[in-house]
Design an enzyme around this catalytic site. Structure first.
Site, PDB file in Angstrom:
ATOM      1  N   GLY A  35     -11.076 -12.722 -20.697  1.00 26.39           N
ATOM      2  CA  GLY A  35     -11.526 -13.844 -21.520  1.00 26.39           C
ATOM      3  C   GLY A  35     -11.667 -15.103 -20.688  1.00 26.39           C
ATOM      4  O   GLY A  35     -11.806 -15.051 -19.467  1.00 26.39           O
ATOM      5  N   CYS A  36     -11.623 -16.248 -21.334  1.00 27.54           N
ATOM      6  CA  CYS A  36     -11.771 -17.522 -20.645  1.00 27.54           C
ATOM      7  C   CYS A  36     -10.754 -17.636 -19.512  1.00 27.54           C
ATOM      8  O   CYS A  36      -9.563 -17.434 -19.708  1.00 27.54           O
ATOM      9  CB  CYS A  36     -11.583 -18.678 -21.625  1.00 27.54           C
ATOM     10  SG  CYS A  36     -11.658 -20.307 -20.853  1.00 27.54           S
TER      11      CYS A  36
END
Length: 207
Positions: A35-36
């Site tokens: 993810g981020c």
């Protein structure tokens, strides 16, 4: 505040049966995408035995290794974090355990929470044959034990290259603690690390 993956698990997942065992101090590099990269970095920065972390991009070409292109979801890159660690102090398998326990949800395909796209995919970019062996065995172990509600979708692929992200992405969660995204998505991960792995938790302050 929204409930996150880190909030839902109070106990760490089982340790890997197959792991590296190094007794001589040294330096090893691991690369994770979950993810981020802000949240991935802010967790691994707080792990004892980790000596450096860098937010960046892996999976695509040098020409597209920048935030604008990667965010377009038209590159092969994933937002990733390079983790440099001393394998005599923390094993690669233990890093994987943290990665699967509190960093992200490995059952989400091409997304994490509010972030959707292949750049947010779950991936382990191995740097050695031993890392590939440990990662593949651990995923098989976790799936066989039905640790998660669904099958793990994490890719295990060879690291061809890692490209450092822009300066403003480095230590982003530390430099922007009041950012609503950080408060909702990343602060709970830090709390999860401290709760599940207190013996491995260390405080971190950006330079």
């Amino acid at each position: 505040m929204a409930t996150t993956f880190a909030d839902t698990r109070k106990e760490p997942i089982p340790a890997p049966v197959v792991d590296e065992h190094v007794t001589t101090p040294g330096s090893e590099t691991a690369v994770f995408a979950g993810g981020c990269f802000w949240g991935v970095q802010t967790v691994f920065q707080r792990v004892k035995g980790v000596t450096a972390t860098t937010a960046g991009y892996s999976g695509g070409s040098k020409e597209t290794a920048n935030y604008r292109d990667v965010s377009s979801e038209r590159t092969d890159h994933a937002e990733a974090v390079k983790v440099v660690f001393d394998p005599s102090k923390i094993s690669y398998g233990t890093l994987l355990r943290i990665f699967f326990s509190v960093v992200h949800d490995p059952t989400q395909l091409n997304r994490q929470g509010p972030d959707v796209g292949t750049s947010y995919r779950s991936a382990i970019f191995f740097t050695t044959p031993e890392q590939e062996k440990v990662a593949a065995a651990y995923i098989q172990q976790l799936d066989a034990a039905h640790v998660f509600h669904a099958k793990i979708v994490t890719q295990v692929v060879h690291l061809n290259a890692f490209y450092d992200g822009e300066d403003y992405h480095q230590d982003y969660a530390e430099k922007n603690p009041d950012n609503p995204y950080i408060q909702v998505c990343d602060v709970p991960k830090i709390a999860g690390l401290k709760q599940q792995f207190p013996e491995l938790f260390q405080e971190y302050k950006h330079k």
